[in-house]
Motif scaffolding. Structure first.
Motif, PDB file in Angstrom:
ATOM      1  N   MET A 176      -6.440  -6.813  37.518  1.00 13.72           N
ATOM      2  CA  MET A 176      -5.476  -5.772  37.106  1.00 13.72           C
ATOM      3  C   MET A 176      -4.295  -6.423  36.389  1.00 13.72           C
ATOM      4  N   SER A 177      -3.926  -5.800  35.278  1.00 14.16           N
ATOM      5  CA  SER A 177      -2.808  -6.375  34.532  1.00 14.16           C
ATOM      6  C   SER A 177      -1.491  -5.828  35.059  1.00 14.16           C
ATOM      7  N   ALA A 178      -0.578  -6.736  35.392  1.00 18.19           N
ATOM      8  CA  ALA A 178       0.704  -6.307  35.941  1.00 18.19           C
ATOM      9  C   ALA A 178       1.773  -6.226  34.866  1.00 18.19           C
ATOM     10  N   LEU A 179       1.573  -6.984  33.800  1.00 17.73           N
ATOM     11  CA  LEU A 179       2.625  -7.091  32.782  1.00 17.73           C
ATOM     12  C   LEU A 179       2.278  -6.256  31.557  1.00 17.73           C
ATOM     13  N   VAL A 233      -4.263 -13.286  29.017  1.00 20.91           N
ATOM     14  CA  VAL A 233      -4.991 -12.859  27.807  1.00 20.91           C
ATOM     15  C   VAL A 233      -4.194 -11.775  27.075  1.00 20.91           C
ATOM     16  N   ALA A 234      -3.563 -10.879  27.839  1.00 28.49           N
ATOM     17  CA  ALA A 234      -2.763  -9.814  27.213  1.00 28.49           C
ATOM     18  C   ALA A 234      -1.600 -10.410  26.424  1.00 28.49           C
ATOM     19  N   SER A 235      -1.040 -11.518  26.916  1.00 27.39           N
ATOM     20  CA  SER A 235       0.102 -12.131  26.213  1.00 27.39           C
ATOM     21  C   SER A 235      -0.349 -12.700  24.868  1.00 27.39           C
ATOM     22  N   LEU A 236      -1.561 -13.248  24.828  1.00 25.03           N
ATOM     23  CA  LEU A 236      -2.081 -13.800  23.564  1.00 25.03           C
ATOM     24  C   LEU A 236      -2.347 -12.677  22.575  1.00 25.03           C
ATOM     25  N   LYS A 237      -2.951 -11.602  23.106  1.00 24.22           N
ATOM     26  CA  LYS A 237      -3.258 -10.455  22.234  1.00 24.22           C
ATOM     27  C   LYS A 237      -1.987  -9.862  21.672  1.00 24.22           C
ATOM     28  N   ALA A 238      -0.959  -9.753  22.531  1.00 23.57           N
ATOM     29  CA  ALA A 238       0.301  -9.138  22.098  1.00 23.57           C
ATOM     30  C   ALA A 238       0.912  -9.920  20.944  1.00 23.57           C
ATOM     31  N   LEU A 239       0.883 -11.250  21.032  1.00 21.24           N
ATOM     32  CA  LEU A 239       1.485 -12.065  19.976  1.00 21.24           C
ATOM     33  C   LEU A 239       0.641 -12.049  18.703  1.00 21.24           C
ATOM     34  N   VAL A 240      -0.664 -12.218  18.871  1.00 23.98           N
ATOM     35  CA  VAL A 240      -1.531 -12.326  17.685  1.00 23.98           C
ATOM     36  C   VAL A 240      -1.608 -10.981  16.948  1.00 23.98           C
ATOM     37  N   GLU A 241      -1.531  -9.903  17.692  1.00 29.58           N
ATOM     38  CA  GLU A 241      -1.495  -8.576  17.080  1.00 29.58           C
ATOM     39  C   GLU A 241      -0.330  -8.478  16.082  1.00 29.58           C
ATOM     40  N   VAL A 242       0.843  -8.905  16.529  1.00 32.03           N
ATOM     41  CA  VAL A 242       2.052  -8.792  15.708  1.00 32.03           C
ATOM     42  C   VAL A 242       2.057  -9.824  14.565  1.00 32.03           C
ATOM     43  N   ASP A 243       1.550 -11.027  14.868  1.00 27.60           N
ATOM     44  CA  ASP A 243       1.623 -12.118  13.885  1.00 27.60           C
ATOM     45  C   ASP A 243       0.273 -12.416  13.249  1.00 27.60           C
ATOM     46  N   SER A 299     -11.685 -10.273  11.498  1.00 29.87           N
ATOM     47  CA  SER A 299     -11.280 -10.181  12.907  1.00 29.87           C
ATOM     48  C   SER A 299     -10.820 -11.549  13.412  1.00 29.87           C
ATOM     49  N   VAL A 300     -10.049 -11.533  14.508  1.00 33.73           N
ATOM     50  CA  VAL A 300      -9.454 -12.769  15.032  1.00 33.73           C
ATOM     51  C   VAL A 300      -9.888 -12.954  16.492  1.00 33.73           C
ATOM     52  N   TRP A 301     -10.351 -14.151  16.805  1.00 28.98           N
ATOM     53  CA  TRP A 301     -10.948 -14.424  18.112  1.00 28.98           C
ATOM     54  C   TRP A 301     -10.359 -15.681  18.716  1.00 28.98           C
ATOM     55  N   THR A 302     -10.471 -15.789  20.052  1.00 29.27           N
ATOM     56  CA  THR A 302     -10.134 -17.061  20.688  1.00 29.27           C
ATOM     57  C   THR A 302     -11.285 -17.490  21.579  1.00 29.27           C
ATOM     58  N   PHE A 303     -11.223 -18.750  22.032  1.00 27.09           N
ATOM     59  CA  PHE A 303     -12.345 -19.411  22.679  1.00 27.09           C
ATOM     60  C   PHE A 303     -12.055 -19.605  24.162  1.00 27.09           C
ATOM     61  N   ARG A 304     -12.850 -19.003  25.009  1.00 30.47           N
ATOM     62  CA  ARG A 304     -12.805 -19.186  26.471  1.00 30.47           C
ATOM     63  C   ARG A 304     -11.391 -19.075  27.077  1.00 30.47           C
ATOM     64  N   PRO A 305     -10.653 -18.008  26.736  1.00 30.61           N
ATOM     65  CA  PRO A 305      -9.285 -17.912  27.240  1.00 30.61           C
ATOM     66  C   PRO A 305      -9.214 -17.829  28.765  1.00 30.61           C
ATOM     67  N   GLU A 306     -10.307 -17.314  29.373  1.00 28.37           N
ATOM     68  CA  GLU A 306     -10.300 -17.223  30.843  1.00 28.37           C
ATOM     69  C   GLU A 306     -10.277 -18.628  31.457  1.00 28.37           C
ATOM     70  N   LEU A 315       0.151 -16.961  36.822  1.00 24.50           N
ATOM     71  CA  LEU A 315       0.078 -15.774  35.970  1.00 24.50           C
ATOM     72  C   LEU A 315      -1.384 -15.325  35.986  1.00 24.50           C
ATOM     73  N   GLY A 316      -1.616 -14.037  36.218  1.00 24.81           N
ATOM     74  CA  GLY A 316      -2.985 -13.526  36.297  1.00 24.81           C
ATOM     75  C   GLY A 316      -3.722 -13.688  34.975  1.00 24.81           C
ATOM     76  N   GLU A 317      -5.052 -13.807  35.062  1.00 23.44           N
ATOM     77  CA  GLU A 317      -5.867 -13.987  33.850  1.00 23.44           C
ATOM     78  C   GLU A 317      -5.648 -12.844  32.857  1.00 23.44           C
ATOM     79  N   GLU A 318      -5.582 -11.631  33.359  1.00 19.49           N
ATOM     80  CA  GLU A 318      -5.426 -10.497  32.434  1.00 19.49           C
ATOM     81  C   GLU A 318      -4.078 -10.519  31.730  1.00 19.49           C
ATOM     82  N   ASP A 319      -3.042 -10.911  32.475  1.00 16.93           N
ATOM     83  CA  ASP A 319      -1.716 -11.008  31.854  1.00 16.93           C
ATOM     84  C   ASP A 319      -1.695 -12.116  30.808  1.00 16.93           C
TER      85      ASP A 319
END
Ligand code: PLP
Ligand code: COI
Length: 365
Positions: free
Chosen positions: A1-4, A118-128, A87-94, A112-116
């Protein structure tokens, strides 16, 4: 579950299209940064909160912030790859998320939870995402650097009650500017990077600080990088300051130093151990005496040597030097056949040119 969740405050003065294109044409490694960064704060009482994407820029830290004195800090390194369809991908973020959790436990930082993560990477890459280099076969990527540090203003020695997590991103070309030219290694005999019970298997800034004197000694002796040995006996090969090592043997083995607690468990390393089978090689993790390297290149038992890591991908290793001796390079001027084949296999998966049969890729944008 993502907390952030991450609120987005886009900066008003991002780099112009021209400036970004100029940087992406010649990114180097770790010198240019995207327009934004991620931050989140952890407090002992409140847990993780205040996730945001905002302008990349100087951070406010009290001079008494614990990280500046006691180095309570950890980081990760990964890349975002653009595929041919945009499309933009990353490698084995888990795997990076799990390693950051292990590092956090060792440095007494909050996990920091795994979902948070991965969500932090998505949030940044989405914008940039405009900063992710085009898929033109040049092996350029957007290097992602998540990190976490003790930001509490307190000089007592104890785990901090206030911690900051952040992610910055940097367009990256090859880590070594010489292309596939083999790197020359220096055996660091006076300086260890890690010891038994220490922090060697955690990705913390202190390990890199302690590797620098050995690295410098190597450079003074005409080498590119230092290879560190186990600190107790000085007999067994561990790793480089920022890469793991592999040996291709005459009898079809792909050998790497086993994890002893003082070696970083590289994600490239574990991926290559899996890819070895596709290559028709037997993956072997065991202790490797430094003497075996010296003897093996002379006898022909070792055919190729390479180093690997996120930043450096797969880099051929050439000559080995130490105080009073050298062992010759094997594998040729651009790395041996196996080195180049494993390198392409890995890059083809990361850039979406080969099937991702192991489910190693996660889409970021
Ligand atoms: N060893 C050290 C000390 C490193 O800093 C790195 C780089 O992250 C590696 C090995 C390779 O790890 P990975 O393949 O996860 O990038
Ligand atoms: C990486 O390969 O991601 C690293 O962290 C190595 C180095 C740049 C510190």
């Amino acid at each position: 579950m993502s907390a952030l969740s991450f609120t987005v405050q886009r900066r008003q003065d991002p780099a112009s299209d021209e400036r970004r294109a100029e940087i992406l044409a010649n990114p180097g490694f770790g010198v240019h940064f995207t327009d934004h960064m991620v931050t989140a704060t952890w407090t002992k009482d409140g847990g993780w909160a205040d996730g945001r994407v905002s302008a990349y820029g100087p951070i406010q830290l009290m001079p008494s912030a614990a990280v500046l004195h006691y180095a309570q800090e950890i980081f990760e390194g990964m890349k975002a790859y653009r595929h041919a369809d945009g499309s933009v991908w990353t490698f084995r973020p888990e795997a990076n998320a799990a390693r950051m959790q292990r590092s956090a436990r060792r440095l007494a930082l909050p996990e920091l939870g795994e979902e948070d993560f991965v969500a932090s990477l998505k949030a940044l890459v989405e914008v940039d995402q405009a900063w992710v280099p085009e898929a033109d076969g040049s092996e350029a990527s957007l290097y992602l650097r998540p990190f976490m540090y003790a930001s509490e203003a307190f000089l007592g020695v104890r785990p901090a009650n206030v911690v900051t997590y952040s992610v910055i991103a940097s367009p990256a070309g090859p880590y070594f500017s010489g292309g596939l030219k083999p790197v020359t290694l220096w055996i660091s005999q006076h300086y260890a990077r890690a010891g038994v019970g220490g922090t060697g298997s955690a990705k913390c800034g202190g390990n890199y600080a302690s590797s620098l004197a050995g690295q410098l000694e190597g450079i003074e002796n005409g080498c590119d990088q230092a290879v560190f040995l186990d600190s107790a006996s000085q007999e067994y090969i561990e790793e480089l300051g920022g890469m793991n090592l592999f040996f291709v043997t005459k009898d079809g083995q792909l050998v790497t130093p086993e994890l002893t607690g003082s070696i970083l468990e590289g994600i490239t390393r574990s991926s290559i151990l899996e890819l070895a089978k596709d290559e028709g090689l037997e993956p072997v993790e065991r202790r490797i005496p430094i003497q075996e390297w010296k003897d093996g290149v002379a006898s022909g038992d070792i055919l190729e040597i390479f180093a690997c890591g996120t930043a450096a991908v797969v880099t051929p290793v050439g000559e080995l030097r130490w105080e009073g001796g050298t062992a010759p390079a094997v594998g040729g001027a651009e790395g041996g056949e196996v080195t180049r084949s494993i390198r392409s296999r890995l890059l083809d998966i990361q850039y979406g040119r080969a099937e991702d049969s192991r489910g190693w890729l996660t889409r970021l944008a």
